[in-house]
Design a protein around this motif. Structure first.
Motif, PDB file in Angstrom:
ATOM      1  N   ARG A 193       5.399 -11.706  17.572  1.00 34.66           N
ATOM      2  CA  ARG A 193       5.573 -13.156  17.425  1.00 34.66           C
ATOM      3  C   ARG A 193       6.626 -13.691  18.388  1.00 34.66           C
ATOM      4  NH1 ARG A 193       5.410 -12.949  10.911  1.00 34.66           N
ATOM      5  NH2 ARG A 193       3.151 -12.904  10.694  1.00 34.66           N
ATOM      6  N   ARG A 194       7.730 -12.946  18.535  1.00 35.41           N
ATOM      7  CA  ARG A 194       8.759 -13.367  19.491  1.00 35.41           C
ATOM      8  C   ARG A 194       8.229 -13.335  20.917  1.00 35.41           C
ATOM      9  NH1 ARG A 194      12.130 -10.491  15.939  1.00 35.41           N
ATOM     10  NH2 ARG A 194      11.930  -8.596  17.182  1.00 35.41           N
ATOM     11  N   ILE A 198       5.018  -6.673  14.248  1.00 38.24           N
ATOM     12  CA  ILE A 198       4.479  -8.030  14.156  1.00 38.24           C
ATOM     13  C   ILE A 198       5.573  -9.049  14.466  1.00 38.24           C
ATOM     14  CG2 ILE A 198       3.583  -9.767  12.539  1.00 38.24           C
ATOM     15  CD1 ILE A 198       1.455  -7.853  13.594  1.00 38.24           C
ATOM     16  N   GLU A 199       6.786  -8.827  13.966  1.00 36.71           N
ATOM     17  CA  GLU A 199       7.895  -9.724  14.283  1.00 36.71           C
ATOM     18  C   GLU A 199       8.153  -9.751  15.791  1.00 36.71           C
ATOM     19  OE1 GLU A 199      11.198  -8.364  11.958  1.00 36.71           O
ATOM     20  OE2 GLU A 199      10.199  -8.843  10.058  1.00 36.71           O
ATOM     21  N   ILE A 246      -2.573 -12.984  17.117  1.00 41.24           N
ATOM     22  CA  ILE A 246      -1.474 -13.316  18.026  1.00 41.24           C
ATOM     23  C   ILE A 246      -1.954 -13.273  19.474  1.00 41.24           C
ATOM     24  CG2 ILE A 246       0.741 -12.494  18.932  1.00 41.24           C
ATOM     25  CD1 ILE A 246       1.442 -11.724  16.010  1.00 41.24           C
ATOM     26  N   ARG A 252       5.101 -13.629  21.825  1.00 45.19           N
ATOM     27  CA  ARG A 252       4.125 -14.708  21.974  1.00 45.19           C
ATOM     28  C   ARG A 252       4.825 -16.016  22.310  1.00 45.19           C
ATOM     29  NH1 ARG A 252       1.063 -16.503  16.759  1.00 45.19           N
ATOM     30  NH2 ARG A 252       3.213 -16.972  16.283  1.00 45.19           N
ATOM     31  N   GLU A 253       5.910 -16.312  21.596  1.00 45.56           N
ATOM     32  CA  GLU A 253       6.645 -17.551  21.860  1.00 45.56           C
ATOM     33  C   GLU A 253       7.186 -17.569  23.286  1.00 45.56           C
ATOM     34  OE1 GLU A 253       6.640 -20.200  19.931  1.00 45.56           O
ATOM     35  OE2 GLU A 253       5.342 -19.012  18.635  1.00 45.56           O
ATOM     36  N   GLU A 307      -3.620  -9.414  12.233  1.00 39.45           N
ATOM     37  CA  GLU A 307      -2.522 -10.282  12.674  1.00 39.45           C
ATOM     38  C   GLU A 307      -2.267 -10.122  14.175  1.00 39.45           C
ATOM     39  OE1 GLU A 307       0.693 -12.998  12.356  1.00 39.45           O
ATOM     40  OE2 GLU A 307      -0.793 -12.463  10.847  1.00 39.45           O
TER      41      GLU A 307
END
Length: 126
Positions: free
Chosen positions: A96-97, A92-93, A13, A99-100, A9
């Protein structure tokens, strides 16, 4: 979350980012990453105080472990098996933040729409 799915994952990302944003993303992620091995050590050493749960960001679980002295030791033993997966899930959370935010930073602002002309086209000459 096991190590293999965590790594897969995380690579996905990083791979979804533009090439120029990857070093900044990796640096920012490493600064905020929770180390599962370190949290395991905190669970063994101070798990009855809920320190491991506070560090991973589970404040309510940390308070409950604190006031029950690690669920009278039982919760501390269960967390020996769960805290690594919880740390990876939080990482991972966070990735993801991040990455955004890096995608939003890297994308150029969209061009404003062309203003509508208030003049009507001239009628054809006869």
């Amino acid at each position: 979350m096991n190590r293999h799915s965590y790594s897969t994952e995380l690579y996905a990302i990083v791979g979804s980012l533009p090439e120029a944003s990857r070093p900044g993303f990796i640096s920012a992620f490493q600064a905020s990453e929770k180390n599962p091995v370190l949290l395991y050590g905190f669970n063994i050493w101070l798990g009855f105080l809920g320190i491991d749960r506070f560090l991973v960001g589970d404040i309510l679980a940390g308070v409950l472990k604190l006031i029950t002295f690690g669920g009278f030791g039982l919760w501390q033993i269960i967390d020996c098996f769960l805290i690594g997966g919880r740390a990876r899930q939080k990482n991972i959370e966070q990735a993801r933040r991040l990455r955004e935010s890096f995608i939003n930073r890297a994308s150029p602002p969209s061009a404003p729409p062309a203003p509508a002309s208030s003049e009507l086209p001239a009628p054809p000459a006869s």
